[in-house]
Design a protein around this motif. Structure first.
Motif, short mmCIF file in Angstrom:
data_model
loop_
_atom_site.label_atom_id
_atom_site.label_comp_id
_atom_site.label_asym_id
_atom_site.label_seq_id
_atom_site.Cartn_x
_atom_site.Cartn_y
_atom_site.Cartn_z
N ARG A 1 0.82 -1.21 0.00
CA ARG A 1 0.00 0.00 0.00
C ARG A 1 0.85 1.25 0.00
O ARG A 1 0.58 2.19 -0.73
N ARG A 2 1.89 1.22 0.87
CA ARG A 2 2.73 2.40 0.97
C ARG A 2 3.36 2.71 -0.39
O ARG A 2 3.39 3.85 -0.84
N LEU A 3 3.83 1.65 -1.06
CA LEU A 3 4.46 1.82 -2.36
C LEU A 3 3.47 2.40 -3.37
O LEU A 3 3.80 3.31 -4.14
N GLU A 4 2.25 1.85 -3.37
CA GLU A 4 1.24 2.34 -4.31
C GLU A 4 0.92 3.80 -4.06
O GLU A 4 0.75 4.59 -4.99
N VAL A 5 0.84 4.17 -2.77
CA VAL A 5 0.52 5.55 -2.43
C VAL A 5 1.62 6.49 -2.91
O VAL A 5 1.36 7.53 -3.54
N VAL A 6 2.88 6.10 -2.65
CA VAL A 6 3.99 6.94 -3.10
C VAL A 6 3.97 7.07 -4.63
O VAL A 6 4.08 8.17 -5.17
N GLU A 7 3.79 5.92 -5.32
CA GLU A 7 3.76 5.94 -6.78
C GLU A 7 2.66 6.88 -7.28
O GLU A 7 2.90 7.72 -8.17
N SER A 8 1.46 6.76 -6.69
CA SER A 8 0.35 7.60 -7.13
C SER A 8 0.66 9.07 -6.90
O SER A 8 0.36 9.92 -7.75
N ALA A 9 1.25 9.38 -5.74
CA ALA A 9 1.56 10.78 -5.44
C ALA A 9 2.55 11.34 -6.45
O ALA A 9 2.40 12.47 -6.92
N VAL A 10 3.56 10.54 -6.80
CA VAL A 10 4.56 11.01 -7.76
C VAL A 10 3.90 11.26 -9.13
O VAL A 10 4.11 12.30 -9.75
N VAL A 11 3.05 10.31 -9.58
CA VAL A 11 2.38 10.48 -10.87
C VAL A 11 1.50 11.73 -10.84
O VAL A 11 1.49 12.53 -11.78
N LEU A 12 0.78 11.89 -9.72
CA LEU A 12 -0.10 13.06 -9.60
C LEU A 12 0.71 14.35 -9.71
O LEU A 12 0.33 15.27 -10.44
N PHE A 13 1.85 14.39 -9.02
CA PHE A 13 2.69 15.58 -9.05
C PHE A 13 3.16 15.88 -10.48
O PHE A 13 3.02 17.01 -10.96
N PHE A 14 3.66 14.85 -11.17
CA PHE A 14 4.19 15.11 -12.50
C PHE A 14 3.09 15.45 -13.50
O PHE A 14 3.29 16.22 -14.43
N SER A 15 1.88 14.86 -13.31
CA SER A 15 0.77 15.24 -14.18
C SER A 15 0.46 16.72 -14.02
O SER A 15 0.22 17.44 -15.00
N PHE A 16 0.48 17.16 -12.76
CA PHE A 16 0.19 18.56 -12.49
C PHE A 16 1.25 19.47 -13.12
O PHE A 16 0.92 20.46 -13.80
N VAL A 17 2.51 19.09 -12.92
CA VAL A 17 3.60 19.86 -13.53
C VAL A 17 3.45 19.89 -15.05
O VAL A 17 3.60 20.93 -15.69
N GLY A 18 3.10 18.71 -15.62
CA GLY A 18 2.94 18.64 -17.08
C GLY A 18 1.86 19.58 -17.56
O GLY A 18 2.03 20.29 -18.56
#
Lengths: 277, 277, 277, 277
Positions: free
Chosen positions: C49-66
């Protein structure tokens, strides 16, 4: 039906249906999750059935009204199909729309029978819904001969939502009660509803200037706009789902657990139709 | 086969097949539902097998007759395939129709073997049916070169029913005994049958005036007409299903339960093939 | 985004995502296989779960930056959509790319919620990923009007990877935790990433001479090149899978089994989310 | 490879593969059916694995030989890809065929690993087979630019067999050991093999006069001919299946049951890989 109202009306119906379904499935799912807290009353088999029967009856009624309206409105064909003196078909558009309503009516009738009598297989309601959506898309698909580029394109985009809904309903025949499929169907129904409104605004703008129906930039914008409608539909479904979940949980917390035990022994039927399957 | 009779004949076959299948599946399902009332006689494995064997034998016989008729009718090729003196193929139409019959004959033969011998996997009968339907649609699809718009369109619409039937039969390989799929297959077979008749009436009207095969309004009407045939097929399937269900239930009520117990101990085989799977 | 960098950037993102997913699934699978050797620490539900949460947060951040980059870069539309004075849409390309990022952001947000809260159904993360891929392919598909033959072809080839990824993610809604599907999704994501780079090299060659965009031999070479990229992606996934498997096994061999027993009693949660499903 | 031999060679390979697979699956199925008669020796997990490993090694070897032959035959490109002096690609046909062999080689390599090591998921062998078939069809599909009508048509028909095989192998990822799918894959492989021969006879008739490649009657005949090849492939599969079944049964009858008990206790591994899944 070539008018703004002609697109806004079915759009509103699909929007209402999408919101209603989202609320229904969210409520059932939330109640089932917290069944150990005593909420079986909301999601019991009896109340589920009653809700399905009411929903089917309402859909059946409006399909019937829709068919009558298409036939007997001002410019309707009044059940005349072929004018043999002038050798042309009478108001094929109205007949086609009435046929679409007919299939949603049939789906509602089957759903009514399935949820009142025990004889018919439960999966038939989803199958008939899939057939109704498919028939809608099928008629639209052969509807677009000789129109302008943008007109054809906005209807093609609509077909993504319609055939998507048909496919998801068909998959539900095999995976009944799958949360992801249910929410996806709600999303696609909302998308279809809001896109009908958008088509109305594009083809028959009520106040603003006319769109250039041959411009390719407009085609590209409209495509992207469809994505935005999809995103909006997903957000709306999420919002309804979260609201209902929280409401059910907070209401349960205030209910004393004592009363629950009593309720449970009274409502001793299987918890949900999907689980019997 | 370019004649009214040439379309009415296969249409009648598919109509009979559709009605027969609907009756068969309705009977089995109704008997299985009320097994506790003692109707295992109707749906027992032995009688199911016997019925399947008889059905397969009849289909095999008619496929054979069909192939002979296509070859040795007045204008048939009489097994000549290529006229090397004039360098052209002999009566390709008849050969194609004979090939279609051949595949239905093969499907019936496999079904015969599957339901008599134990060696072959049960799912093969549905797979072969899917292949037979697919082959029919496949040959029709490459059949339509250079015809008029309406002629091509009515055959394209036919393909929806044919490929739909193939897809459903293929899905039954994995979901054997799924009521929704069985009834959908019956519906699509009836649709195919009645649509063959419709094609005959459109392309070779027996009494009425000729249709304008290039008019786009006719294309739109014919599309809607296909939807009506589908609705008619669904109503017919529903009517047969309800009639058979009621008949089985009322007959069971009149039978004394005593006799049932005796029957049951005699017919002690698994209730249905599908459940063994 | 019509530039070499404009294709290399998303390509790099997908390459990183593909390598990351391959590593993640290989690690979990290897740990689960050798659970009796005490590796539950790596594949426990909590750490997953922790890994999935971190992964999702990173993707969310980069989508926003994009999204921000597409809007506010030098030639970006800065949130202006329509220039009503000159009657044309502002920078539709940038808006479309921002829409693609939006959907990946939504998928990441849903994944974040699904893996932190218990309320939402687990399968939604795969469904949203499928929708994000589908939306990407959908926008690309209607993106290619009036370009040269080779330009259209390289983008059509990209669609195989994009829609393939969408289909596989959708199948994972029903077959979550299927190793073959997971590795296929990783392969298609890597393929998409490396193909973006290839598109950059074909359409905007940084140093070498320009390609003849109308030559059919180039089309044929590029098609074959796509196969090579697929083979390369499969080899890369295999290499990562084998490396991780061997590393996990050799590390476990060095760990004394005693300590493991202690760990096990501490981490007493279900071994993996997929198995709870 | 534009020659009669160039089509007869892969045709023969697919014919051999089809016959071999049919025999293999028939043997396993027949042995498993009569396991209570003691034939576990034939279908034991160990011997199944050994057979799969040998098969994979043979396929790997011939793929490698095929790649070498395409590169270093008389008119091969000898690993030169681009002639930069004359600015054209070298022998793209040979490179494409070598790429097809490469994917079958990769599938065989993965199958080898899957059936020797325990690390890799079993379903990967079918997934890689599906990818290899898909890649073959994918390259053929973009291979047909600017050829004559009949040439394109016979290759399109081939694609039905190739993509059909890919689809069936992909379905086997989820339904491993499904008899209907296995026999269907054998049928489609045989069909592909015999159709390669037919293509050779149509496009490069060795003795007879040339075909008129633009005549539509030829297109219609060739379509029907494809159906006949399919029927022939189904008959061949049936014949092999029946022969093997009868041979296994008659051989088992002659074996004294005593010996069997001894065998059984020796071969005490799970009966078949598919059942472990």
């Amino acid at each position: 039906m070539g008018s703004f109202q002609g697109h806004a009306l079915p759009g509103s119906f699909f929007l209402v249906a999408g919101v209603w379904w989202t609320g229904k499935y969210s409520l059932w799912r939330a109640s089932r999750r917290s069944k150990n807290l005593g909420s079986t009353r909301l999601a019991s088999r009896t109340s589920q059935r009653r809700l399905e029967v009411v929903e089917s009856a309402v859909v059946l009624f409006f399909s019937f009204v829709g068919m009558l309206a298409e036939q007997f409105a001002d410019d309707g064909p009044r059940l005349h199909l072929y004018d043999s003196s002038e050798k042309h078909w009478e108001q094929l558009m109205n007949w086609q729309h009435a046929t679409m309503y007919l299939f949603f009516g049939l789906a509602a009738a089957v759903s009514l029978v399935v949820h009142t009598a025990d004889a018919a297989p439960l999966a038939l309601d989803r199958l008939m819904l899939a057939v109704a959506f498919f028939n809608e898309g099928f008629l639209f698909f052969f509807h677009l001969h000789g129109r302008s580029v943008l007109d054809v394109h906005v209807h093609h985009l609509l077909l993504f939502a319609v055939f998507g809904g048909a496919l998801v309903a068909f998959l539900e025949v095999f995976h009944r009660g799958n949360a992801a499929l249910e929410l996806l169907r709600c999303t696609l129904t909302l998308l279809q509803g809001s896109w009908f409104w958008q088509i109305g605004f594009v083809l028959y703008p009520p106040r603003s200037p006319e769109w250039d129906l041959g411009d390719h930039d407009n085609v590209m914008f409209v495509t992207m706009c469809f994505s935005w409608h999809l995103a909006f539909a997903m957000l709306l479904v999420s919002a309804i789902y979260c609201t209902v979940s929280c409401a059910v949980r907070s209401r349960l917390r205030r209910t004393p657990p004592m009363e629950m035990g009593l309720l449970k022994s009274r409502d001793r039927d299987p918890e949900s139709e999907d689980e019997i399957l």
